[in-house]
Motif scaffolding. Structure first.
Motif, PDB file in Angstrom:
ATOM      1  N   LEU A  61       0.806  -1.230   0.000  1.00  0.00           N
ATOM      2  CA  LEU A  61       0.000   0.000   0.000  1.00  0.00           C
ATOM      3  C   LEU A  61       0.838   1.279   0.000  1.00  0.00           C
ATOM      4  O   LEU A  61       0.467   2.266  -0.636  1.00  0.00           O
ATOM      5  CB  LEU A  61      -0.946  -0.017   1.207  1.00  0.00           C
ATOM      6  N   HIS A  64       1.712   2.665  -3.362  1.00  0.00           N
ATOM      7  CA  HIS A  64       0.639   3.188  -4.206  1.00  0.00           C
ATOM      8  C   HIS A  64       0.006   4.445  -3.630  1.00  0.00           C
ATOM      9  O   HIS A  64      -0.242   5.408  -4.340  1.00  0.00           O
ATOM     10  CB  HIS A  64      -0.427   2.108  -4.417  1.00  0.00           C
ATOM     11  N   TYR A  65      -0.280   4.414  -2.322  1.00  0.00           N
ATOM     12  CA  TYR A  65      -1.066   5.503  -1.737  1.00  0.00           C
ATOM     13  C   TYR A  65      -0.281   6.312  -0.711  1.00  0.00           C
ATOM     14  O   TYR A  65      -0.839   7.183  -0.051  1.00  0.00           O
ATOM     15  CB  TYR A  65      -2.374   4.938  -1.152  1.00  0.00           C
ATOM     16  N   SER A 153      -3.893   0.839   5.656  1.00  0.00           N
ATOM     17  CA  SER A 153      -3.436  -0.545   5.726  1.00  0.00           C
ATOM     18  C   SER A 153      -3.724  -1.130   7.106  1.00  0.00           C
ATOM     19  O   SER A 153      -3.895  -0.389   8.072  1.00  0.00           O
ATOM     20  CB  SER A 153      -1.925  -0.559   5.469  1.00  0.00           C
TER      21      SER A 153
END
Ligand SMILES: Cc1ncc(COP(=O)(O)O)c(C=O)c1O
Length: 358
Positions: A61, A64-65, A153
Motif C-alpha cells: 500500500l 501506491h497511496y 493498511s
C-alpha cells in the motif's frame, strides 16, 4: 516496560571498508537495522538483524497511496568514544504525530527508545569522530499491506537503520523563494514528516537548482506571502538584532532543532519572535540594511548559513559570513553539546546504553 528485541548479529561486518575521512552523506549504512511488524492491531517481532534488502509485495500500500513517514536523528560520540543522543524522545513524539495524521499506528515510545539505544550501542564503532560528523539514524514506518484500493493498511513495518555522515551543507546556501509551487497548505500534511511532502518538493527543487539556487524557500499556499521553511530545514532571520522564525501554524515541520534553538536563544537572553513573517518584510529589511543573518536549521545540517535569497527575479546578498554571530553561536553550541565539549545544563543529552537482547 522492557521489550523483547531479538538479536541476529552480522558475521560479516563492513566497518573496515569505510573511509571515515571521506563519508558521503546518505550513502554509507551501518551493519545492523531494527525491524518491527504491525499485524492484528499490535507491534510484534521486534528484532535487530544484519542491514540488508527485504521483500515487498507489488501491491504494497505504501508504494501506491503513500502511507509512509520517517524521522531523522543523530548519535554522536565524545573524545573517549562514548555515544550520545540529543533529545531522542522528541523524535518518537513527532513520529507518532506523523503516524496519527497518516492514519497509521503509533509506535510505543519505550520500544522506540530501547531500539535506538540497542542498535546504536551495537554499531557504535560506526560513529564518526571528526567535527561536524555523526551517526545519522533513520526510523521510518510504511504500510506493507497488500491491497489495491485507497484505505488505511492493517499491516505496517517499522524500521530503523543508521549510517555515518559528514557535514550536510559544508558551505553557505542560496535560497529561491518559490512563487509557483507550494509545499504545504492549511489542513494538509505539511506538519507530518510524510514521504509525500518530499516527493512533492522534488520538481520545484530541481527547477530552482537549474536556475542556480541550492534550496527552496517555501511560501504559504494562499498568498505566496508568508515564509514557511526551507527544503529540509526550518528558517530563522536576524533583523535588527531580533531573531525571527515563522510560527508553526500547521504547515511547517516542527523541527526539533528549531525548538532547541529557541530554548537556547531564550536562555542566553536573545530577543526572539515566533510569528508570521512575510517575504516583503525580509525584502524591506534587506533594502534598509537591517537583514543581518538568515540560517536554516535541522538535524542533518544543524545550522546552514544562507548567503543569498532570490525573490521575484531579485537576488538579495546577505552580509559577510564573519558577521554571522547568532547562527555561528547556535551551531557551535549544538555541536559542543553533541560532542560533550559544552556542558548540558538542560538534560538534553542522553548517553547511549546497552539493553539486554534475546
Ligand atoms: C521539511 C523539514 N523541515 C524542517 C526540518 C528540521 O527538523 P529537525 O530539526 O527536527 O531535524 C526537517 C528535517 O527533519 C525537514 O525535513
Amino acid at each position: 516496560m522492557k521489550y523483547n528485541i531479538q538479536l541476529n548479529k552480522t558475521t560479516n561486518s563492513r566497518l573496515s571498508q569505510v573511509d571515515f575521512d571521506n563519508i558521503p552523506f546518505g550513502k554509507v549504512f551501518s551493519d545492523h537495522m531494527f525491524v518491527a511488524e504491525y499485524k492484528d492491531g499490535a507491534w510484534s517481532d521486534m528484532r535487530i538483524e544484519p542491514f540488508g534488502y527485504f521483500e515487498v509485495h507489488p501491491a504494497c500500500l505504501a508504494l501506491h497511496y503513500g502511507q509512509a513517514i520517517f524521522e531523522g536523528m543523530k548519535a554522536s560520540a565524545d573524545a573517549d568514544g562514548n555515544a550520545y543522543f540529543l533529545r531522542p524522545e522528541k523524535h518518537v513524539e513527532r513520529l507518532n504525530r506523523s503516524a496519527e495524521r497518516l492514519c497509521m499506528p503509533t509506535f510505543p515510545e519505550e520500544a522506540f527508545l530501547q531500539a535506538i539505544h540497542t542498535l546504536v550501542d551495537l554499531d557504535k564503532e560506526w560513529i564518526p569522530k571528526a567535527k561536524g560528523s555523526a551517526l545519522y539514524i533513520r526510523p521510518y514506518m510504511f504500510a506493507d499491506g497488500e491491497f489495491l484500493g485507497v484505505r488505511a493498511s492493517d499491516s505496517y513495518k517499522f524500521i530503523i537503520f543508521t549510517g555515518p555522515v559528514g557535514p550536510y551543507y559544508p558551505k553557505p546556501v542560496s535560497l529561491y523563494a518559490e512563487t509557483e509551487y507550494i509545499r504545504a497548505a492549511e489542513g494538509g500534511i505539511g506538519e507530518a514528516k510524510a514521504a509525500g511532502n518530499y516527493s512533492a518538493s522534488l520538481l520545484p527543487a530541481r527547477k530552482a537548482n537549474e536556475k542556480g539556487y541550492d534550496q527552496i524557500l517555501w511560501l504559504d499556499a494562499k498568498e505566496f506571502k508568508y515564509i514557511q521553511e526551507v527544503g529540509t530545514m526550518n528558517i530563522f532571520f536576524v533583523i535588527d538584532g531580533k531573531v525571527i522564525t515563522p510560527h508553526a501554524g500547521g504547515t511547517i515541520l516542527r523541527g526539533i532543532t528549531r525548538e532547541t534553538i529557541l530554548m537556547l536563544l531564550e536562555k542566553h537572553g536573545y530577543d526572539i519572535e515566533v510569528r508570521p513573517i512575510t517575504i516583503d518584510e525580509v525584502v524591506e529589511a534587506h533594502k534598509n540594511g537591517t537583514l543581518q543573518e538568515c540560517f536554516g536549521t535541522g538535524t542533518a545540517a544543524v545550522v546552514a548559513h544562507v548567503h543569498l535569497i532570490s525573490y521575484q527575479g531579485e537576488d538579495m546578498e546577505l552580509p559577510a559570513m564573519e558577521t554571522r554571530k547568532i547562527g555561528t553561536f547556535i551551531k557551535d553550541t549544538i555541536d559542543g553539546l553533541r560532542n560533550r565539549t559544552i556542558e548540558d545544563t538542560e538534560g538534553w543529552i542522553v548517553p547511549v546504553k546497552a539493553f539486554e537482547t534475546v
